[in-house]
Design an enzyme around this catalytic site. Sequence first.
Site, short mmCIF file in Angstrom:
data_model
loop_
_atom_site.label_atom_id
_atom_site.label_comp_id
_atom_site.label_asym_id
_atom_site.label_seq_id
_atom_site.Cartn_x
_atom_site.Cartn_y
_atom_site.Cartn_z
N ARG A 112 -14.67 8.94 13.58
CA ARG A 112 -13.43 9.65 13.30
C ARG A 112 -13.69 11.14 13.24
O ARG A 112 -14.64 11.59 12.63
CB ARG A 112 -12.87 9.19 11.96
CG ARG A 112 -11.67 9.99 11.51
CD ARG A 112 -11.34 9.71 10.06
NE ARG A 112 -12.35 10.21 9.17
CZ ARG A 112 -12.14 11.17 8.26
NH1 ARG A 112 -10.95 11.71 8.12
NH2 ARG A 112 -13.11 11.57 7.46
N GLY B 4 0.84 -1.21 0.00
CA GLY B 4 0.00 0.00 0.00
C GLY B 4 0.86 1.24 0.00
O GLY B 4 1.77 1.38 0.80
N LEU C 291 -5.62 11.69 8.26
CA LEU C 291 -4.31 11.86 7.61
C LEU C 291 -3.22 11.77 8.66
O LEU C 291 -2.17 11.16 8.44
CB LEU C 291 -4.27 13.21 6.88
CG LEU C 291 -5.30 13.36 5.76
CD1 LEU C 291 -5.20 14.75 5.13
CD2 LEU C 291 -5.11 12.30 4.70
N ARG D 100 -23.97 16.43 11.88
CA ARG D 100 -23.77 15.45 10.81
C ARG D 100 -24.60 14.19 10.94
O ARG D 100 -25.31 13.80 10.02
CB ARG D 100 -22.31 15.00 10.83
CG ARG D 100 -21.46 15.64 9.81
CD ARG D 100 -20.15 14.88 9.74
NE ARG D 100 -19.13 15.75 9.18
CZ ARG D 100 -18.00 15.30 8.66
NH1 ARG D 100 -17.73 14.02 8.65
NH2 ARG D 100 -17.13 16.14 8.16
N GLY E 242 1.45 3.79 4.11
CA GLY E 242 2.48 2.97 3.52
C GLY E 242 3.75 3.76 3.26
O GLY E 242 4.85 3.35 3.63
N GLU F 126 -5.72 3.60 7.43
CA GLU F 126 -7.15 3.30 7.51
C GLU F 126 -7.39 1.79 7.62
O GLU F 126 -8.44 1.36 8.07
CB GLU F 126 -7.87 3.88 6.27
CG GLU F 126 -9.36 4.10 6.51
CD GLU F 126 -10.06 4.83 5.36
OE1 GLU F 126 -9.40 5.62 4.66
OE2 GLU F 126 -11.27 4.59 5.18
C1 LIG Z 1 -13.33 12.21 -0.13
C2 LIG Z 1 -12.50 11.99 1.09
C3 LIG Z 1 -12.03 13.08 1.81
C4 LIG Z 1 -11.24 12.91 2.94
N1 LIG Z 1 -10.78 14.01 3.58
C5 LIG Z 1 -10.00 13.85 4.68
C6 LIG Z 1 -9.49 14.98 5.37
O1 LIG Z 1 -9.75 16.12 5.00
N2 LIG Z 1 -8.71 14.78 6.44
C7 LIG Z 1 -8.38 13.54 6.87
O2 LIG Z 1 -7.64 13.43 7.83
N3 LIG Z 1 -8.83 12.44 6.22
C8 LIG Z 1 -9.63 12.57 5.14
N4 LIG Z 1 -10.10 11.44 4.49
C9 LIG Z 1 -9.65 10.11 4.90
C10 LIG Z 1 -8.25 9.81 4.38
O3 LIG Z 1 -8.13 10.28 3.07
C11 LIG Z 1 -7.92 8.34 4.35
O4 LIG Z 1 -8.28 7.77 5.53
C12 LIG Z 1 -6.45 8.07 4.15
O5 LIG Z 1 -6.01 8.71 2.99
C13 LIG Z 1 -6.12 6.60 4.08
O6 LIG Z 1 -4.76 6.44 3.74
P1 LIG Z 1 -4.06 5.02 3.74
O7 LIG Z 1 -2.61 5.27 3.63
O8 LIG Z 1 -4.51 4.26 4.90
O9 LIG Z 1 -4.59 4.25 2.49
P2 LIG Z 1 -4.86 4.65 0.99
O10 LIG Z 1 -4.43 6.01 0.67
O11 LIG Z 1 -6.24 4.27 0.71
O12 LIG Z 1 -3.89 3.72 0.19
C14 LIG Z 1 -4.14 2.35 0.04
C15 LIG Z 1 -3.00 1.77 -0.74
O13 LIG Z 1 -3.06 0.39 -0.71
C16 LIG Z 1 -2.92 -0.14 -1.98
N5 LIG Z 1 -3.60 -1.42 -1.97
C17 LIG Z 1 -4.86 -1.70 -1.59
N6 LIG Z 1 -5.10 -3.00 -1.70
C18 LIG Z 1 -3.96 -3.57 -2.12
C19 LIG Z 1 -3.57 -4.90 -2.43
N7 LIG Z 1 -4.41 -5.92 -2.29
N8 LIG Z 1 -2.32 -5.13 -2.88
C20 LIG Z 1 -1.45 -4.08 -3.04
N9 LIG Z 1 -1.78 -2.83 -2.75
C21 LIG Z 1 -3.01 -2.57 -2.32
C22 LIG Z 1 -3.46 0.87 -2.87
O14 LIG Z 1 -2.93 0.76 -4.16
C23 LIG Z 1 -2.99 2.14 -2.19
O15 LIG Z 1 -1.69 2.44 -2.58
C24 LIG Z 1 -10.92 11.61 3.37
C25 LIG Z 1 -11.39 10.52 2.67
C26 LIG Z 1 -12.19 10.70 1.54
C27 LIG Z 1 -12.75 9.51 0.86
#
Ligand SMILES: Cc1cc2nc3c(=O)[nH]c(=O)nc-3n(C[C@H](O)[C@H](O)[C@H](O)COP(=O)(O)OP(=O)(O)OC[C@H]3O[C@@H](n4cnc5c(N)ncnc54)[C@H](O)[C@@H]3O)c2cc1C
Lengths: 269, 591, 270
Positions: free
Chosen positions: B399, B11, B405, B298, B16, B389
């Site tokens: 949350r 990820g 983030l 909300r 990641g 996440e």
């Molecule tokens: C519209 C929207 C607005 C948001 N706004 C905010 C905000 O203002 N402030 C805030 O704090 N949070 C916000 N969030 C929440 C936040 O964006 C996410 O919780 C956060 O980005 C998650 O990051 P992550 O690194 O956990 O995973 P992600 O960014 O989801 O990355 C997942 C990674 O895993 C990889 N992956 C998935 N499955 C596999 C697999 N089987 N094999 C290999 N790779 C895989 C993907 O390719 C990707 O690279 C928002 C979310 C949304 C949807």
Amino acid sequence: MATATLPTPTTTAAAQRTGTRTIKVEIKRQATPDAAARTEKFEIPYRPGMNITSVLGEIAAEPITADGRETTAIAYDANCLEEICGSCAMLINGKARMACSALVDKLREGDEPITLAPLSKFPVVRDLAVDRSVLFQNLKAVKAWVPIDGSYELGPAPRQFPQIQEQRYPLSNCISCTICMEVCPQFNDSTNFVGAATIAQVKLFNMDPSGAVLKEERLRALAGDGGVQECGMAQNCVAACPKQLPLIEAISDVSRDVVFQQVKDLFAR
Amino acid sequence: MATTPRIIVVGGGLAGLSSVIKIAEAGGKVDLFSIVPVKRSHSVCAQGGINAAKNLKGEGDDVLKHFDDTVYGGDFLANQTPIKNMTAMGPAIIDLLDRMGVPFNRTPEGLLDFRRFGGTLYHRTAFAGATTGQQLLYALDEQVRRHESEGKVTKYEGWEFLSAVLDDNGVCRGISAMDLRSMEVRTFPADAIILCTGGIGAIFGKSTNSVVCTGSAQAALYQQGAYYANGEFIQVHPTAIPGEDKLRLMSESARGEGGRVWVPRDKNDKRVAKSIPEGERWYFLEEWYPKYGNLVPRDVATRAIHKIVYEHGMGIDGQPMVYLDLTHIDRATLNRKLEGILEIYEKFVGDDPRDVPMKIFPGMHYTMGGLWVDFNQMTNIPGVFAAGEADYSIHGANRLGANSLLSCIYGGFVAGPNAMNYAKALPAQAGDGGHSAEFSRQTQLNQQLLSSTGSENPFKLWRELGDTMTRHATIIRYNAGLAEADAKIVELQSRYKNLNLSDKSQWANTSFAFARQLANMLELSRVVVQGAACRDESRGAHYKPDFPERNDAQFLKTTKVSYVDHAPRIEWEDVDISHIQPRPRNYAATA
Amino acid sequence: MAAAAPVAPPDLASSRGVKPLRAGQGHSFLWRRLHSLSGIVPIGAFLIEHIVSNFEALNGPLAYAQQVKFLNGLPLVRVLEWAFIFIPLLFHAGYGLFITFRGRANVNVYPWASNWMYLTQRVTGIIALAYIIQHVWRQRFSGVSLPEHPGAAFHKVQVELSNPWMLAIYVIAMIATCWHFAYGIWLFSVKWGITPGDRARKRFGYVCAAVGTGLCALGLAGMWAFVSPKYANAPADVMPEQPAGVVLPAPSVAPPNSTNPSQPGRVAPE
Ligand SMILES: Cc1cc2nc3c(=O)[nH]c(=O)nc-3n(C[C@H](O)[C@H](O)[C@H](O)COP(=O)(O)OP(=O)(O)OC[C@H]3O[C@@H](n4cnc5c(N)ncnc54)[C@H](O)[C@@H]3O)c2cc1C
Ligand code: HEM
Ligand code: HEM
Ligand code: SF4
Ligand code: F3S
Ligand code: FES
């Protein structure tokens, strides 16, 4: 669909087949990087508010061509579906666009089919999916990063006036969609031009107070074959960029800096 | 053992990438796997900002207040120690991001600017325009690219994680993954792995999440013995724009600036919105909540809209949508205050919200639950870490905006060094560490799928799943509905065995890859549904009208689900409340 | 410890498609800048000079002859001619063709003004090249040698332009060259970063357009002298070979039976 039951988020394509309005789509397909390209026609039940990615989703759920032949789901790249991840660039009605922000209602005139094809300047992986890794290699070549000492605690960054931030922010909005490269007449396999996006990133990092430490290296890199000099100011890049980056500004500024750097190097090295 | 530990990070979102940076800095070798090029990860979607109590506005904010807000916001379900550590690290994380070149908004003096977000009284949210997540992800992506160019990181973009490779003692020795171009399965050795695969929005069909947020990786690990915790806790955003392919966020500021929510009084009314006279519109929020009107909090707004659509069956055109109307406000005001968000609507819907009422509906938005991890971010499988996440820590039952983030970066920063330490102390593996067994298990699974000759289309099954989950397991939950949903999932699982892959080719076969994910999504959906069924209370985002109160005596507990006999088995674990005693959560009193 | 050795991800892009930047390698930057520079100085400078010189023709065959003679009388003129005109022009034209053939014009798909300008820059360059080849051959290297017989210049050109096809070619070439030069100045300013800011670039665009139009008007006016009835049937040589040792200047007062009061010098055919 009976109105008495609870509404579903997605009405199935099958239920809609009975509907009258359809969308015609012609998709240029290619099974492997070396296979010959062919065109397949589809007719998809119309629903208001459809975009191209939902049309492709519809085909995946019902992979049957307009003349009733069974086929396979279309391969294409998409992730965010809100024009921020940069995945879904393709040729829609011949022009490079993001599929997720391309609305069917705004694409069609009368009964004309919508045509979809892969970007033309990048190697096709399959169907509408292409390999755009050259952009990421270019970003490496120009060292598009701030070389921080380490991620441990070193206190706040140098102060930065809002005016600088206001110039850097738009450049940092580049989603690496490569549309600016696709539409550029100079971006092709005989010039091997880097394209506008990379040049804009050079400006972005040269403007950062700490990133500027690599400024000279970036400018020298950009004077290499395929560098900033290959731009012919066709300005398609700036017109087509979905994120409206100030690309001409960036190319012009970086060009000047590269000239200065080259002249300096001529005398100093 | 090995002089240079080899760590696999799965990820390339914020979590990641931040763990990759820590490992590369500490001298480890990283193999980074991601389905999409890491720069296109879902983290780019975050708009609002990132929290940290820097107290640059002279408000007396501090990290303990941030800590308290987070615990309280999560309705006391989250373990408090990691939250305390995260909020304490917050200011340093912001400074670091600033040093990496994130174009944060600035004050005239050149300092970071902060805005106010929900769930707090302080200006605590740093932001970079309206694309904070994108800017943060890029900053980390650039650092990783630097490490990559120095040979410390190898990227496997376009590879999908399938499973962990476990040795005879159940210790992780690597992963199996599939190249999404050649469809080739391989196993990769590693001394530890960190899973940062994001949220699970896709099991709800349409959500505000990205396409790859299927939770498939977490589900695979769950089936290999990892605990999945608090699965029933998902956050729904009240105002999303229902699109044909996804739900896009509509900022709450639209209501803040005077937007009114309504539906036609007659559910069969087919007239265009503007031609429906005032008297024939039902401003249900204003009617039900005369005091706050459209500005109810909300969760209240979310539940009311849900009720209108699913209980009264009054969604516009029989679709799950209601109007959010700004047309009574003059153009100039709208352009001045809301131009950015109105443009988003215009771009993706094609209507001008200054002329036509917007259509909105609450949308699945965030996954609070996730892989169970200890305070070192390690799951119960030795050598498997998780962050972002994809893990369950930090957010509890709900949350706070802009906390995610931060939690992703914090999680990565904790998981990375801990994985290194773990790897350094890891004894050498016996035999092949389970690689060949896992390899043949995965190839067999692929063979099965390819030779299946049924009639079901995976994308259609997925639509049915999303429909069921959205209806029964999002905003308002009834035990009967949850039971119905579980039965439906079981039905889908049996129909899955009857799959028809129209595409059996072995090159960039997207339906094949999706079908594999779907099997995992179905398993995970049961975790969500059964967790929700067992939790007979209302807490944070989990709301049961039949049990409207929080019940600490019985349910101040983490739901831990393991995969036993092909079904979820639920256990409970006490929550760490060593710092702050639970108190009732009631925003209305202060709102 | 490993059961399967890690493999490098397959790399489609490195085997086909556009190659990545060759950071800091090669000399194309230098050549490209020289090309850009050569378009302004010396070629652009020559164009202005040439058009202004030709404008002298409006003052009649003798004035024109004097202009030609003056230019050919410059010290080291042959060296200057090669160093500042022919060689830069050959380079600019040659490299310009190279640039042209490496571009993939796409106005059919993206019919935007600046994209048209990109294409036009190439088309006008090629027109200029074709024109200059025939022009220099016919005017400079064949027929009466004008450096030796500057007085024959007016007649030589007049004969050329009396052919309506030739006239059309000259008009087209004049417009094309001025266009190419005017947009070339703008391109130059952007590529060397002389006009920072979108507004500056836009304004400078107007300046370039004005310069181009003015230059073109001057050039066409100069051509008018050769085809207008005023100087019809100009003498083949207004400055026949002088005996050795006799040096001009030509008389500054009109001879007694001059047919043209504004024209000092001899006009009657021999
Ligand atoms: C519209 C929207 C607005 C948001 N706004 C905010 C905000 O203002 N402030 C805030 O704090 N949070 C916000 N969030 C929440 C936040 O964006 C996410 O919780 C956060 O980005 C998650 O990051 P992550 O690194 O956990 O995973 P992600 O960014 O989801 O990355 C997942 C990674 O895993 C990889 N992956 C998935 N499955 C596999 C697999 N089987 N094999 C290999 N790779 C895989 C993907 O390719 C990707 O690279 C928002 C979310 C949304 C949807
Ligand atoms: C009004 C139209 C033009 C007229 C009447 C004209 C006339 C002439 C004449 C008479 C000569 C020969 C001069 C000599 O041998 O000393 C000449 C040379 C030349 N012309 Fe033109 N010309 C015209 C337009 C152009 C244009 C548009 C170009 C394009 C750049 C051009 C480029 C040249 C060049 C390169 C030479 C050779 C220069 C030299 O030997 O010094 N001319 N022209
Ligand atoms: C003889 C044939 C010619 C050809 C084939 C030619 C070709 C070109 C081309 C292709 C460009 C564009 C370069 C780019 O955009 O990157 C160009 C630019 C230019 N040309 Fe020419 N040209 C010719 C003659 C001339 C002449 C006669 C002049 C001067 C009057 C001239 C002046 C310029 C200038 C000033 C530029 C802009 C330089 C730049 O791009 O930075 N060219 N030419
Ligand atoms: S500059 Fe614009 S067009 Fe080019 S890659 Fe970036 S966002 Fe896309
Ligand atoms: S389209 Fe190409 S030629 Fe230059 S101005 Fe843009 S990069
Ligand atoms: S899918 Fe992300 S930009 Fe279109």
